[in-house]
Design a protein around this motif. Sequence first.
Motif, PDB file in Angstrom:
ATOM      1  N   GLN A 143       0.876  -1.099   0.068  1.00 26.25           N
ATOM      2  CA  GLN A 143      -0.209   0.005  -0.192  1.00 26.25           C
ATOM      3  C   GLN A 143       0.804   1.316   0.031  1.00 26.25           C
ATOM      4  O   GLN A 143       1.902   1.257   0.794  1.00 26.25           O
ATOM      5  CB  GLN A 143      -0.829  -0.129   1.280  1.00 26.25           C
ATOM      6  CG  GLN A 143      -1.892   1.222   1.260  1.00 26.25           C
ATOM      7  CD  GLN A 143      -3.008   0.957   2.252  1.00 26.25           C
ATOM      8  OE1 GLN A 143      -2.832   0.353   3.421  1.00 26.25           O
ATOM      9  NE2 GLN A 143      -4.245   1.546   1.920  1.00 26.25           N
ATOM     10  N   GLU A 148      -3.526   3.824  -2.328  1.00 24.87           N
ATOM     11  CA  GLU A 148      -3.584   3.028  -3.370  1.00 24.87           C
ATOM     12  C   GLU A 148      -2.634   1.798  -3.002  1.00 24.87           C
ATOM     13  O   GLU A 148      -1.932   1.831  -2.373  1.00 24.87           O
ATOM     14  CB  GLU A 148      -3.363   3.620  -4.670  1.00 24.87           C
ATOM     15  CG  GLU A 148      -1.889   3.973  -4.755  1.00 24.87           C
ATOM     16  CD  GLU A 148      -1.723   5.184  -4.319  1.00 24.87           C
ATOM     17  OE1 GLU A 148      -0.506   5.908  -4.731  1.00 24.87           O
ATOM     18  OE2 GLU A 148      -2.448   5.789  -3.489  1.00 24.87           O
ATOM     19  N   ILE A 149      -3.016   0.460  -3.825  1.00 22.64           N
ATOM     20  CA  ILE A 149      -2.022  -0.537  -3.700  1.00 22.64           C
ATOM     21  C   ILE A 149      -1.184  -0.792  -4.847  1.00 22.64           C
ATOM     22  O   ILE A 149      -1.817  -0.980  -5.773  1.00 22.64           O
ATOM     23  CB  ILE A 149      -3.216  -1.903  -3.474  1.00 22.64           C
ATOM     24  CG1 ILE A 149      -4.212  -1.646  -2.286  1.00 22.64           C
ATOM     25  CG2 ILE A 149      -2.284  -2.990  -3.280  1.00 22.64           C
ATOM     26  CD1 ILE A 149      -3.537  -1.513  -0.912  1.00 22.64           C
ATOM     27  N   TRP A 151       0.443  -2.669  -7.743  1.00 23.81           N
ATOM     28  CA  TRP A 151      -0.323  -3.910  -8.270  1.00 23.81           C
ATOM     29  C   TRP A 151       0.376  -5.259  -8.405  1.00 23.81           C
ATOM     30  O   TRP A 151      -0.135  -6.138  -8.421  1.00 23.81           O
ATOM     31  CB  TRP A 151      -0.833  -3.636  -9.586  1.00 23.81           C
ATOM     32  CG  TRP A 151       0.074  -3.447 -10.722  1.00 23.81           C
ATOM     33  CD1 TRP A 151       0.979  -2.633 -11.195  1.00 23.81           C
ATOM     34  CD2 TRP A 151       0.402  -4.618 -11.771  1.00 23.81           C
ATOM     35  NE1 TRP A 151       1.764  -2.766 -12.172  1.00 23.81           N
ATOM     36  CE2 TRP A 151       1.312  -4.337 -12.645  1.00 23.81           C
ATOM     37  CE3 TRP A 151      -0.123  -5.994 -11.799  1.00 23.81           C
ATOM     38  CZ2 TRP A 151       2.044  -5.053 -13.421  1.00 23.81           C
ATOM     39  CZ3 TRP A 151       0.348  -6.739 -13.009  1.00 23.81           C
ATOM     40  CH2 TRP A 151       1.230  -5.960 -14.009  1.00 23.81           C
ATOM     41  N   ALA A 163      -0.283   1.642  -9.151  1.00 26.62           N
ATOM     42  CA  ALA A 163      -1.741   0.936  -8.901  1.00 26.62           C
ATOM     43  C   ALA A 163      -2.657   0.889  -9.914  1.00 26.62           C
ATOM     44  O   ALA A 163      -2.758   1.922 -10.656  1.00 26.62           O
ATOM     45  CB  ALA A 163      -2.234   1.913  -7.648  1.00 26.62           C
ATOM     46  N   SER A 168      -7.199  -2.338  -7.197  1.00 23.69           N
ATOM     47  CA  SER A 168      -7.229  -1.776  -5.773  1.00 23.69           C
ATOM     48  C   SER A 168      -8.565  -2.058  -5.329  1.00 23.69           C
ATOM     49  O   SER A 168      -9.013  -2.172  -4.286  1.00 23.69           O
ATOM     50  CB  SER A 168      -6.848  -0.439  -5.957  1.00 23.69           C
ATOM     51  OG  SER A 168      -5.241  -0.340  -5.932  1.00 23.69           O
ATOM     52  N   LEU A 199      -7.636   3.283   1.592  1.00 24.93           N
ATOM     53  CA  LEU A 199      -7.800   2.634  -0.077  1.00 24.93           C
ATOM     54  C   LEU A 199      -9.307   3.443  -0.435  1.00 24.93           C
ATOM     55  O   LEU A 199      -9.148   3.654  -1.708  1.00 24.93           O
ATOM     56  CB  LEU A 199      -7.705   1.085   0.194  1.00 24.93           C
ATOM     57  CG  LEU A 199      -8.234   0.521  -1.257  1.00 24.93           C
ATOM     58  CD1 LEU A 199      -7.274   1.015  -2.346  1.00 24.93           C
ATOM     59  CD2 LEU A 199      -7.923  -0.924  -0.985  1.00 24.93           C
TER      60      LEU A 199
END
Length: 355
Positions: A143, A148-149, A151, A163, A168, A199
């Motif tokens: 994260q 956002e995460i 990918w 991301a 996400s 998120l």
Amino acid sequence: MTTPRTEHLVLPGVLTAEQAAATVRGVLAVQREDGAIPWFRGHHLDPWDHTEAAMALDAAGEHEAAERAYAWLARHQNEDGSWYAAYADGDFADVTDRGRETNFVAYIAVGVWHHYLSTGDDLFLDRMWPSVYAAIEYVLRLQQPGGEIGWKGEDDGTFTTDALLTGSSSVHHALRCALAVAEQREEPQPDWELALGALRHAIRRHPERFLDKDRYSMDWYYPVLGGALTDTEAKSRIQEGWDRFVVPGLGVRCVVPNPWVTGGESAELALTLWAMGESDRALDILKAIQHLRDAESGLYWTGYVFEDEAVWPRELTTWTAGSLLLAVAALGGHEATCTVFGGESLPRGLDPDCC
């Protein structure tokens, strides 16, 4: 092979009881003895689509087969909590893509919660908790400060900070299910709640934090399907993209402007519409993709190029069938499926909407 339960999988214009049973048998026929569910025999398995197919089996009452699918994940989880992106024909020893995609890794939480709601099996939840915990911890290591995460992680321990909105959004859904599992076990995870809120805020308020994939229909509907956008925000987003992506009578484009509709995206949009309370439009979408059904196997072709009137690619995928069965199960009132995708009873996290 057992006779699948199909009473809630019967939907006029979409599936009869016999057709629903044939589709479930089609998925079961692809599943390996060790529990793995590849796209089709001879193709690869990825953990996300494997889980989606397992959820469809639970929706059909095939709980033992679904449990074997989750046991496969538990046995073959990497030490860091991840799974690889692709395994040839579901063979864990034959990895064909060593990337570790975060939405693939997180999705086990959705499947495990769905199986628990389908069966009430506390021992299953106890067995799978270490896998769910390790998977979520891996994902949250990627994260970013904006919520956002990233990918994908790599085999050498490095990871991509970029991301994807679809990925996400799927992780957002998985985090909510993971928190539900944690609550059921009375093991609160406050860090996960904070991560979920950050998120959700990124998805709702900061599109610039994600790679631009606006041409893809999944980026259109996944923020709604994943539960980050609800109510008026959800309705506005779906209405804005409707004419771009929906081809009346045929389904949903995978990507604009390509003349290609796909069964998986269409069924997922139907599930999204159901979650928004728009069951009539959901039913219309599911009816529209019955031209993708293969009568012999009960499975569904991945897609159709309508300018050429051609099925393409020539593959009958378990995840396409799985996505359709889950959408039908939601419309049919299957309690576990409705709970997981309806989202009202899932934890929401702490949304820092002031940022």
